[in-house]
Design a protein around this motif. Structure first.
Motif, PDB file in Angstrom:
ATOM      1  N   ASN A 104      38.582  30.645  51.703  1.00 31.66           N
ATOM      2  CA  ASN A 104      39.590  29.364  50.461  1.00 31.66           C
ATOM      3  C   ASN A 104      41.134  30.399  50.124  1.00 31.66           C
ATOM      4  O   ASN A 104      41.668  29.551  49.441  1.00 31.66           O
ATOM      5  CB  ASN A 104      38.540  29.518  49.419  1.00 31.66           C
ATOM      6  CG  ASN A 104      39.197  28.424  48.605  1.00 31.66           C
ATOM      7  OD1 ASN A 104      39.065  27.213  49.892  1.00 31.66           O
ATOM      8  ND2 ASN A 104      39.335  28.181  47.735  1.00 31.66           N
ATOM      9  N   SER A 105      41.149  31.868  50.442  1.00 30.71           N
ATOM     10  CA  SER A 105      42.170  31.910  50.154  1.00 30.71           C
ATOM     11  C   SER A 105      43.678  32.107  51.231  1.00 30.71           C
ATOM     12  O   SER A 105      44.441  32.432  51.187  1.00 30.71           O
ATOM     13  CB  SER A 105      42.275  33.715  49.585  1.00 30.71           C
ATOM     14  OG  SER A 105      41.650  34.774  51.702  1.00 30.71           O
ATOM     15  N   MET A 121      46.766  35.146  37.145  1.00 25.96           N
ATOM     16  CA  MET A 121      45.788  34.252  36.965  1.00 25.96           C
ATOM     17  C   MET A 121      44.348  34.992  36.519  1.00 25.96           C
ATOM     18  O   MET A 121      43.696  35.281  36.357  1.00 25.96           O
ATOM     19  CB  MET A 121      45.237  34.070  38.599  1.00 25.96           C
ATOM     20  CG  MET A 121      45.381  32.668  39.099  1.00 25.96           C
ATOM     21  SD  MET A 121      46.057  32.021  40.599  1.00 25.96           S
ATOM     22  CE  MET A 121      44.226  33.181  41.353  1.00 25.96           C
ATOM     23  N   LYS A 122      44.366  33.449  35.741  1.00 26.49           N
ATOM     24  CA  LYS A 122      43.961  33.540  34.504  1.00 26.49           C
ATOM     25  C   LYS A 122      42.060  33.218  35.494  1.00 26.49           C
ATOM     26  O   LYS A 122      41.503  33.092  36.598  1.00 26.49           O
ATOM     27  CB  LYS A 122      43.381  32.079  34.081  1.00 26.49           C
ATOM     28  CG  LYS A 122      42.016  32.443  32.908  1.00 26.49           C
ATOM     29  CD  LYS A 122      42.494  31.571  31.744  1.00 26.49           C
ATOM     30  CE  LYS A 122      41.926  30.865  30.805  1.00 26.49           C
ATOM     31  NZ  LYS A 122      41.251  30.149  29.889  1.00 26.49           N
ATOM     32  N   TYR A 123      40.862  33.922  35.018  1.00 27.07           N
ATOM     33  CA  TYR A 123      39.795  34.449  35.169  1.00 27.07           C
ATOM     34  C   TYR A 123      39.817  35.457  37.096  1.00 27.07           C
ATOM     35  O   TYR A 123      38.743  35.953  37.344  1.00 27.07           O
ATOM     36  CB  TYR A 123      39.095  33.469  36.131  1.00 27.07           C
ATOM     37  CG  TYR A 123      38.833  31.970  35.171  1.00 27.07           C
ATOM     38  CD1 TYR A 123      37.492  33.083  33.983  1.00 27.07           C
ATOM     39  CD2 TYR A 123      39.185  30.924  34.383  1.00 27.07           C
ATOM     40  CE1 TYR A 123      37.572  32.011  32.456  1.00 27.07           C
ATOM     41  CE2 TYR A 123      39.153  30.421  33.803  1.00 27.07           C
ATOM     42  CZ  TYR A 123      37.905  31.149  32.292  1.00 27.07           C
ATOM     43  OH  TYR A 123      37.307  30.066  31.028  1.00 27.07           O
ATOM     44  N   VAL A 124      41.194  36.374  37.109  1.00 32.29           N
ATOM     45  CA  VAL A 124      41.279  36.461  38.288  1.00 32.29           C
ATOM     46  C   VAL A 124      41.834  38.516  37.379  1.00 32.29           C
ATOM     47  O   VAL A 124      40.637  39.174  37.812  1.00 32.29           O
ATOM     48  CB  VAL A 124      41.947  36.161  39.832  1.00 32.29           C
ATOM     49  CG1 VAL A 124      42.290  37.770  40.376  1.00 32.29           C
ATOM     50  CG2 VAL A 124      41.669  34.435  40.149  1.00 32.29           C
ATOM     51  N   ARG A 166      29.442  33.268  34.776  1.00 31.65           N
ATOM     52  CA  ARG A 166      30.396  32.432  34.504  1.00 31.65           C
ATOM     53  C   ARG A 166      31.299  31.436  35.531  1.00 31.65           C
ATOM     54  O   ARG A 166      30.927  30.564  35.110  1.00 31.65           O
ATOM     55  CB  ARG A 166      32.044  33.211  34.730  1.00 31.65           C
ATOM     56  CG  ARG A 166      32.533  33.856  35.791  1.00 31.65           C
ATOM     57  CD  ARG A 166      33.398  34.309  35.129  1.00 31.65           C
ATOM     58  NE  ARG A 166      34.298  34.939  36.522  1.00 31.65           N
ATOM     59  CZ  ARG A 166      34.060  36.346  36.805  1.00 31.65           C
ATOM     60  NH1 ARG A 166      32.954  37.280  35.880  1.00 31.65           N
ATOM     61  NH2 ARG A 166      34.922  36.493  38.124  1.00 31.65           N
ATOM     62  N   ILE A 167      30.329  31.512  36.743  1.00 29.59           N
ATOM     63  CA  ILE A 167      29.855  30.532  38.010  1.00 29.59           C
ATOM     64  C   ILE A 167      28.618  30.180  37.991  1.00 29.59           C
ATOM     65  O   ILE A 167      28.278  28.940  39.094  1.00 29.59           O
ATOM     66  CB  ILE A 167      30.911  31.029  39.035  1.00 29.59           C
ATOM     67  CG1 ILE A 167      32.028  32.068  38.944  1.00 29.59           C
ATOM     68  CG2 ILE A 167      30.428  30.258  39.840  1.00 29.59           C
ATOM     69  CD1 ILE A 167      32.656  30.088  38.927  1.00 29.59           C
ATOM     70  N   PHE A 207      33.421  38.677  43.010  1.00 27.09           N
ATOM     71  CA  PHE A 207      33.981  39.496  43.852  1.00 27.09           C
ATOM     72  C   PHE A 207      35.422  40.401  43.400  1.00 27.09           C
ATOM     73  O   PHE A 207      36.137  40.362  44.026  1.00 27.09           O
ATOM     74  CB  PHE A 207      34.160  38.280  44.565  1.00 27.09           C
ATOM     75  CG  PHE A 207      33.321  37.587  45.102  1.00 27.09           C
ATOM     76  CD1 PHE A 207      32.955  37.725  46.442  1.00 27.09           C
ATOM     77  CD2 PHE A 207      32.653  36.664  44.975  1.00 27.09           C
ATOM     78  CE1 PHE A 207      31.790  37.668  47.044  1.00 27.09           C
ATOM     79  CE2 PHE A 207      31.283  35.621  45.481  1.00 27.09           C
ATOM     80  CZ  PHE A 207      30.888  36.011  46.920  1.00 27.09           C
ATOM     81  N   GLU A 224      41.681  39.161  34.745  1.00 27.82           N
ATOM     82  CA  GLU A 224      41.506  39.910  33.726  1.00 27.82           C
ATOM     83  C   GLU A 224      40.271  40.849  34.256  1.00 27.82           C
ATOM     84  O   GLU A 224      39.877  41.863  33.441  1.00 27.82           O
ATOM     85  CB  GLU A 224      40.974  39.240  32.778  1.00 27.82           C
ATOM     86  CG  GLU A 224      40.094  37.935  32.523  1.00 27.82           C
ATOM     87  CD  GLU A 224      40.606  36.554  33.015  1.00 27.82           C
ATOM     88  OE1 GLU A 224      42.080  36.448  34.009  1.00 27.82           O
ATOM     89  OE2 GLU A 224      40.485  35.574  31.982  1.00 27.82           O
ATOM     90  N   PHE A 225      39.605  39.784  35.639  1.00 26.70           N
ATOM     91  CA  PHE A 225      38.776  41.115  35.840  1.00 26.70           C
ATOM     92  C   PHE A 225      39.212  42.027  37.053  1.00 26.70           C
ATOM     93  O   PHE A 225      38.490  42.567  37.811  1.00 26.70           O
ATOM     94  CB  PHE A 225      37.623  40.207  36.563  1.00 26.70           C
ATOM     95  CG  PHE A 225      36.876  39.141  36.030  1.00 26.70           C
ATOM     96  CD1 PHE A 225      35.799  39.433  35.081  1.00 26.70           C
ATOM     97  CD2 PHE A 225      37.515  37.845  35.565  1.00 26.70           C
ATOM     98  CE1 PHE A 225      34.978  39.069  34.192  1.00 26.70           C
ATOM     99  CE2 PHE A 225      36.639  37.278  34.492  1.00 26.70           C
ATOM    100  CZ  PHE A 225      35.818  37.488  33.960  1.00 26.70           C
ATOM    101  N   GLU A 266      41.264  44.759  35.592  1.00 31.13           N
ATOM    102  CA  GLU A 266      41.450  45.548  34.759  1.00 31.13           C
ATOM    103  C   GLU A 266      41.020  47.198  34.681  1.00 31.13           C
ATOM    104  O   GLU A 266      39.877  47.474  34.785  1.00 31.13           O
ATOM    105  CB  GLU A 266      41.591  45.462  33.209  1.00 31.13           C
ATOM    106  CG  GLU A 266      42.764  44.232  32.286  1.00 31.13           C
ATOM    107  CD  GLU A 266      42.233  43.740  31.025  1.00 31.13           C
ATOM    108  OE1 GLU A 266      41.485  44.843  30.727  1.00 31.13           O
ATOM    109  OE2 GLU A 266      42.521  42.634  30.948  1.00 31.13           O
TER     110      GLU A 266
END
Ligand code: SF4
Lengths: 82, 393
Positions: free
Chosen positions: B391-392, B1-4, B252-253, B223, B6-7, B9
């Motif tokens: 939210n998850s 999932m993008k923005y998840v 980024r947020i 997070f 890659e953070f 790795e």
């Protein structure tokens, strides 16, 4: 409680009620976009935006440039280490 | 999932860890960092972050879980509202198992109250539209992250003239809680991992007092594991260079000024309470939100009679000390014995963001073993994932 998930707005479904469809990891959900629209960013312009979704609301746009910069810095760090 | 993904790795995490180790050596002394937000506590345990950090870094799990700080008396009030025959009481799932003085919402539902879990306050408003002859109440809780969503829901109810809808507001504010913590002399901290999603709403300026008056560094953090490692790295850099600033890893947020539209919605609908009682921490001035008189018709506290009593915490429960970072969960006598996620005594054991539940579920055996804690061996550590929250869900 404060968790949020990134998703991409694919469609605006109701401009007056500020409702949009967001794709979160391929799953489509309806979210309210009241928090991310203003005069500079009317609802119509939101399609394609990456947002952070929390309790049925798009809370903020994700700044794609900042995200890329953070990742680039980490990439360089990893490369330097070999 | 993008923005998840890659953070998360591993290679980058390793590089960061390497930098963290170098700085720890330069510092040459043990340090204590507090992650304020329960979302961070959850990630730290889920990814085993505490375990792979150098031994000289101790993480203190702070009060940033709105469910964990909800006092018993407010739960009793919620349950009392839900027991009105004409009421449909709606809540986020996180609140269902929080013990009040005698029962939980879950038990109240089993005994016949119409209590429904919703994913969003807007779902609750929808239930109100569909049930015009019922009174629908939403249990509004959470920090500044969640307050905009409930504020917008009230604004919508007002403009759509939905009169059978109200909220029981238990929103709490992070900044007054941080002030109360910093004024507590028991607490010895070297820096803060700042709450990312609260800050996406309020911005980074409200934290300036931490660096200016209390001379501690704070880094607002995302997070994902790389976010947390990078924030710890940034905190260590500040400590090594003798700086104390408000820095933003999660840019980024999070923007400096926060989300102005969201802040305006909060201010339109809510006003600050003079005092709010926090479980474990006691009364903290200006730390809660109540509905403004202008929107009184949506205020469940006015619509229904509530007991409104202060109820003392369970004597054995050390949630307060744990929220302040003074004690570790296993130092509570009933941890893992009388108090488990199935039969929680304190709220830190209820929510997956609470320190006690996190230690219980993901018990970091090696770290704990190093500290020679005998009790942990009596505890079965479940491997199954924690129920998702917020939210998850
Ligand atoms: S183990 Fe249970 S009783 Fe003890 S501090 Fe944690 S939540 Fe409270």
């Amino acid at each position: 409680m404060c968790l949020g998930i990134p998703g991409q707005i694919t469609e605006i479904t109701d401009i007056n009620q500020k409702l949009a469809i967001v794709s979160v990891g391929g799953v489509k959900r309806q979210v309210n976009i009241a928090c991310i629209v203003n005069e500079q960013h009317p609802a119509e312009s939101c399609v394609g935006d990456w947002v952070l979704v929390h309790v049925g609301f798009a809370m903020n746009r994700i700044n794609e440039k900042e995200a890329a910069e953070t990742l680039k810095l980490l990439e360089e760090l990893a490369e330097a280490m070999g | 999932m993008k923005y998840v993904d890659e953070f998360r790795e591993p290679q980058k995490a390793e590089a960061l860890l390497h930098e963290i180790e170098k700085l720890c050596q330069i510092l040459g002394k043990p340090i204590k960092l507090m992650e304020v937000c329960g979302g961070h506590t959850h990630s730290i345990f889920k990814y085993g972050i505490e375990e792979i950090l150098p031994d000289t870094i101790e993480l203190i799990h702070g009060p940033g879980c709105p469910v964990c700080v909800m006092p018993k008396g407010r739960l009793d009030d919620a349950i009392a509202i839900s027991q009105n025959p004409n009421v449909i009481f709606t809540t986020f799932g996180d609140a269902m198992r929080v013990p009040g003085s005698t029962t939980t919402l879950l038990q109240a539902r089993a005994q016949g109250a119409d209590i429904r879990m919703v994913y969003s306050p807007l779902d609750s408003l929808q239930i109100a539209r569909e049930n015009p002859d019922k009174e629908i109440v939403f249990f509004a809780l959470g920090f500044e992250t969640t307050a905009p969503s409930t504020a917008f829901t009230i604004l919508q109810a007002a403009s759509a003239k939905i009169h059978n809808f109200s909220m029981f507001s238990n929103h709490v504010l992070v900044i007054p809680a941080l002030k109360a913590l910093l004024d507590n002399r028991d607490l010895q901290l070297d820096g803060f991992i700042g709450p990312g999603h609260v800050s996406m709403v309020i911005g980074t300026d409200p934290y300036q007092f931490i660096s200016q008056q209390y001379h501690k560094p704070i880094v607002i953090s995302g997070f994902e594991p790389l976010d947390i490692f990078q924030s710890i790295w940034m905190l260590l850099q500040q400590l090594v260079e003798n700086r104390c600033e408000v820095e933003n890893q999660y840019n980024r947020i999070v923007e400096t000024q926060g989300n102005i539209v969201a802040i305006e919605a909060i201010n339109e609908v809510f006003t600050v309470r003079e005092n709010f009682d926090w479980r474990g921490l006691g009364e903290i001035p200006n730390s809660g939100l109540k509905i403004r008189t202008k929107y009184a018709q949506f205020d469940a506290e006015l619509k229904f009679t509530i007991p409104n009593l202060k109820v003392a915490d369970h004597k054995a429960c050390k949630c307060g000390e744990i929220l302040k970072g003074v004690l570790k969960p296993w130092e509570c006598k009933v941890f893992g014995t009388a108090c488990t996620p199935e039969t929680p005594i304190g709220t830190c054991m209820v929510s997956s963001e609470g320190a006690c539940a996190a230690y219980y579920k993901y018990g970091r055996l090696s770290k704990v073993a190093k500290k020679n804690i005998p009790e942990i061996s009596q505890i079965t550590i479940s491997q199954e994932p924690l129920p998702a929250c917020g939210n998850s869900r």
